[in-house]
Design an enzyme around this catalytic site. Structure first.
Site, PDB file in Angstrom:
ATOM      1  N   TRP A  20      55.106  52.315  30.522  1.00 14.17           N
ATOM      2  CA  TRP A  20      56.463  51.971  30.360  1.00 14.17           C
ATOM      3  C   TRP A  20      57.271  51.951  31.555  1.00 14.17           C
ATOM      4  O   TRP A  20      57.227  52.640  32.462  1.00 14.17           O
ATOM      5  CB  TRP A  20      57.124  52.999  29.427  1.00 14.17           C
ATOM      6  CG  TRP A  20      58.455  52.942  28.942  1.00 14.17           C
ATOM      7  CD1 TRP A  20      59.336  51.581  28.732  1.00 14.17           C
ATOM      8  CD2 TRP A  20      59.398  53.749  28.455  1.00 14.17           C
ATOM      9  NE1 TRP A  20      60.396  51.939  27.981  1.00 14.17           N
ATOM     10  CE2 TRP A  20      60.634  53.113  27.674  1.00 14.17           C
ATOM     11  CE3 TRP A  20      59.205  55.033  27.993  1.00 14.17           C
ATOM     12  CZ2 TRP A  20      61.697  53.590  26.859  1.00 14.17           C
ATOM     13  CZ3 TRP A  20      60.476  55.770  27.357  1.00 14.17           C
ATOM     14  CH2 TRP A  20      61.611  55.040  26.814  1.00 14.17           C
ATOM     15  N   TYR A  53      58.303  46.820  26.412  1.00 14.72           N
ATOM     16  CA  TYR A  53      58.573  47.442  27.792  1.00 14.72           C
ATOM     17  C   TYR A  53      59.018  46.190  28.814  1.00 14.72           C
ATOM     18  O   TYR A  53      58.100  45.311  28.780  1.00 14.72           O
ATOM     19  CB  TYR A  53      57.193  48.014  28.342  1.00 14.72           C
ATOM     20  CG  TYR A  53      56.854  49.293  27.202  1.00 14.72           C
ATOM     21  CD1 TYR A  53      57.810  49.898  26.450  1.00 14.72           C
ATOM     22  CD2 TYR A  53      55.359  49.702  27.491  1.00 14.72           C
ATOM     23  CE1 TYR A  53      57.410  51.071  25.726  1.00 14.72           C
ATOM     24  CE2 TYR A  53      55.182  50.841  26.661  1.00 14.72           C
ATOM     25  CZ  TYR A  53      55.885  51.555  25.769  1.00 14.72           C
ATOM     26  OH  TYR A  53      55.691  52.746  25.057  1.00 14.72           O
ATOM     27  N   GLN A 162      50.571  57.211  17.613  1.00 12.07           N
ATOM     28  CA  GLN A 162      51.064  57.685  19.056  1.00 12.07           C
ATOM     29  C   GLN A 162      52.401  58.616  19.106  1.00 12.07           C
ATOM     30  O   GLN A 162      53.386  57.794  18.352  1.00 12.07           O
ATOM     31  CB  GLN A 162      51.312  56.530  19.988  1.00 12.07           C
ATOM     32  CG  GLN A 162      51.540  56.582  21.231  1.00 12.07           C
ATOM     33  CD  GLN A 162      51.704  55.433  22.122  1.00 12.07           C
ATOM     34  OE1 GLN A 162      52.784  55.084  22.663  1.00 12.07           O
ATOM     35  NE2 GLN A 162      50.443  54.666  22.371  1.00 12.07           N
ATOM     36  N   TYR A 190      52.302  60.661  23.637  1.00 11.21           N
ATOM     37  CA  TYR A 190      52.974  59.957  24.801  1.00 11.21           C
ATOM     38  C   TYR A 190      54.001  60.841  25.483  1.00 11.21           C
ATOM     39  O   TYR A 190      54.275  62.008  24.881  1.00 11.21           O
ATOM     40  CB  TYR A 190      53.859  58.785  24.270  1.00 11.21           C
ATOM     41  CG  TYR A 190      55.025  58.911  23.355  1.00 11.21           C
ATOM     42  CD1 TYR A 190      56.302  59.232  23.932  1.00 11.21           C
ATOM     43  CD2 TYR A 190      55.090  58.369  21.948  1.00 11.21           C
ATOM     44  CE1 TYR A 190      57.466  59.373  22.972  1.00 11.21           C
ATOM     45  CE2 TYR A 190      56.091  58.546  21.024  1.00 11.21           C
ATOM     46  CZ  TYR A 190      57.322  58.783  21.747  1.00 11.21           C
ATOM     47  OH  TYR A 190      58.668  59.028  20.482  1.00 11.21           O
TER      48      TYR A 190
HETATM   49  P1  NAP Z   1      55.326  60.481  31.245  1.00 12.55           P
HETATM   50  O1  NAP Z   1      54.216  59.752  31.241  1.00 12.55           O
HETATM   51  O2  NAP Z   1      55.506  61.776  30.576  1.00 12.55           O
HETATM   52  O3  NAP Z   1      55.780  60.802  32.556  1.00 12.55           O
HETATM   53  C1  NAP Z   1      56.120  59.411  33.392  1.00 12.55           C
HETATM   54  C2  NAP Z   1      56.654  60.317  34.940  1.00 12.55           C
HETATM   55  O4  NAP Z   1      56.003  61.118  35.349  1.00 12.55           O
HETATM   56  C3  NAP Z   1      56.842  58.991  35.798  1.00 12.55           C
HETATM   57  O5  NAP Z   1      58.248  59.271  36.399  1.00 12.55           O
HETATM   58  C4  NAP Z   1      56.015  59.433  36.957  1.00 12.55           C
HETATM   59  O6  NAP Z   1      56.161  59.037  38.304  1.00 12.55           O
HETATM   60  C5  NAP Z   1      55.704  61.001  36.631  1.00 12.55           C
HETATM   61  N1  NAP Z   1      54.436  61.408  37.009  1.00 12.55           N
HETATM   62  C6  NAP Z   1      53.307  61.031  36.557  1.00 12.55           C
HETATM   63  N2  NAP Z   1      52.204  61.491  37.169  1.00 12.55           N
HETATM   64  C7  NAP Z   1      52.832  62.621  37.907  1.00 12.55           C
HETATM   65  C8  NAP Z   1      52.289  63.332  38.990  1.00 12.55           C
HETATM   66  N3  NAP Z   1      50.803  63.557  39.124  1.00 12.55           N
HETATM   67  N4  NAP Z   1      53.002  63.961  39.914  1.00 12.55           N
HETATM   68  C9  NAP Z   1      54.306  63.906  39.755  1.00 12.55           C
HETATM   69  N5  NAP Z   1      55.109  62.797  38.671  1.00 12.55           N
HETATM   70  C10 NAP Z   1      53.978  62.389  38.011  1.00 12.55           C
HETATM   71  O7  NAP Z   1      56.509  59.733  30.340  1.00 12.55           O
HETATM   72  P2  NAP Z   1      56.628  58.334  29.759  1.00 12.55           P
HETATM   73  O8  NAP Z   1      56.294  57.235  30.447  1.00 12.55           O
HETATM   74  O9  NAP Z   1      57.685  58.231  28.922  1.00 12.55           O
HETATM   75  O10 NAP Z   1      55.530  58.398  28.653  1.00 12.55           O
HETATM   76  C11 NAP Z   1      53.814  57.919  29.014  1.00 12.55           C
HETATM   77  C12 NAP Z   1      53.422  56.385  28.327  1.00 12.55           C
HETATM   78  O11 NAP Z   1      53.604  56.807  26.736  1.00 12.55           O
HETATM   79  C13 NAP Z   1      54.585  55.553  28.514  1.00 12.55           C
HETATM   80  O12 NAP Z   1      54.430  54.892  29.949  1.00 12.55           O
HETATM   81  C14 NAP Z   1      54.448  54.585  27.390  1.00 12.55           C
HETATM   82  O13 NAP Z   1      52.982  53.751  27.541  1.00 12.55           O
HETATM   83  C15 NAP Z   1      54.118  55.591  26.193  1.00 12.55           C
HETATM   84  N6  NAP Z   1      55.288  55.758  25.319  1.00 12.55           N
HETATM   85  C16 NAP Z   1      55.373  55.464  24.294  1.00 12.55           C
HETATM   86  C17 NAP Z   1      56.259  55.487  23.321  1.00 12.55           C
HETATM   87  C18 NAP Z   1      56.619  55.251  22.050  1.00 12.55           C
HETATM   88  O14 NAP Z   1      57.548  55.449  21.064  1.00 12.55           O
HETATM   89  N7  NAP Z   1      55.260  55.017  21.216  1.00 12.55           N
HETATM   90  C19 NAP Z   1      57.545  56.344  23.938  1.00 12.55           C
HETATM   91  C20 NAP Z   1      57.671  56.653  25.245  1.00 12.55           C
HETATM   92  C21 NAP Z   1      56.479  56.402  25.894  1.00 12.55           C
HETATM   93  P3  NAP Z   1      55.735  57.628  38.918  1.00 12.55           P
HETATM   94  O15 NAP Z   1      56.053  56.513  38.174  1.00 12.55           O
HETATM   95  O16 NAP Z   1      56.462  57.945  40.103  1.00 12.55           O
HETATM   96  O17 NAP Z   1      54.030  58.162  39.233  1.00 12.55           O
END
Ligand code: NAP
Length: 276
Positions: A20, A53, A162, A190
């Protein structure tokens, strides 16, 4: 790599990669593609995207990242609820396939429930499967009552749900995760690190310090501790994806888990499923 099985026995990695916001900022493109490819090298071969996205920009970026490596990757995408009908789903799927540069999705999800009856979406998903356009289908953001309705509507082929699940969003533990486990449907967590906010949450500090790791790694290991749960953190840099992959080596002790339960109490009653 820790793997778990979809209901038909297909193995998938327990730790995948979210996308995302990837593809939105041209200045980050190189780093995002590099992060996804480094993740693939490390076994994080399940990649989650969605037509929503960046209005297709994330799917296009994933398509570029997996070019020449399609066989290594388990590609997940999602359709908008308004595209989940008999006519609209095949069209949305074709657009996603084109952006991803592939002829078949490994897993196609209904992003959240809308006005299209679940029975119609099930039929459309099964038709796409029959046509070889997708290998598996599933849902996202469906709570227990919707899951019951889905199964009653002929949705036994559902391969995953998910949902938002992390230390600060433990509601699904009360009923949804047990329901899914009972039906042998893996859950895909997620925002497993609460969009990065768990990096600074005081409740994780002591456990992380004891293990000499960072808080994000503790938060990820905590999600993955549960059988039948896949986590799909989004990491926009090589360093972050490497840290996340290393979380698979971490083992939380009974003491760690008890301390985390104190800081992030498990649900004592039903909480409605939250969405981000
Ligand atoms: P997340 O994975 O919980 O968090 C992403 C954030 O954490 C980014 O800002 C990233 O920064 C940071 N991060 C990741 N690894 C890190 C590390 N080792 N150290 C420090 N910071 C770190 O949040 P999300 O993107 O919302 O959720 C993950 C995925 O789930 C999405 O990308 C999407 O594919 C899916 N999703 C699905 C839904 C749904 O409705 N089905 C909703 C939300 C999300 P950097 O980018 O700087 O690495």
């Amino acid at each position: 790599m820790n793997t778990l099985k979809l209901p038909d026995g297909t193995p998938v990695p327990a730790l995948g990669q979210g996308t995302w916001n990837m593809g939105d900022d041209p200045s980050k493109r190189r780093s995002e593609i590099e992060a996804l490819q480094r993740g693939m090298d490390l076994g994080l071969t399940l990649i989650d995207t969605a037509e929503m996205y960046g209005d297709g920009a994330s799917e296009e970026l994933v398509g570029e990242a997996i070019q020449g490596r399609r066989g290594e990757v388990f590609v997940v995408s999602k359709a908008y609820p308004q595209n989940a009908g008999k006519k609209s789903l095949p069209q949305a799927c074709e657009r996603s396939l084109k952006r991803l540069g592939t002829d078949c999705l490994d897993l196609y999800l209904l992003h959240w429930r809308g006005n299209v009856p679940l029975a119609e979406t099930v039929e459309a998903m099964e038709a796409l499967k029959g046509a070889g356009k997708i290998r598996h289908w599933g849902v996202s953001n469906l709570d227990v009552d919707d899951m019951e309705e889905l199964l009653d509507a002929g949705g036994q082929g559902c391969a995953t749900n998910q949902v938002l699940y992390n230390l600060t969003r433990r509601g699904p533990e009360f009923d949804l995760l047990p329901f899914l486990a009972q039906h042998r449907i893996p859950a895909m967590a997620y925002s497993p690190v609460e969009q990065g906010r768990l990096q600074r949450h005081a409740g994780l500090a002591e456990v992380a310090r004891r293990h000499g790791v960072n808080q994000i790694q503790v938060a990820l290991t905590w999600v993955l501790r549960r059988e039948g749960v896949i986590a799909i953190p989004k990491a926009g840099s090589r360093a972050h994806v490497e840290e996340n992959a290393a979380a698979l080596e971490l083992v939380l002790t009974e003491r760690d888990l008890a301390e985390l339960d104190q800081a992030f109490p498990p649900p004592k009653q039903k909480r409605s499923l939250e969405m981000i």
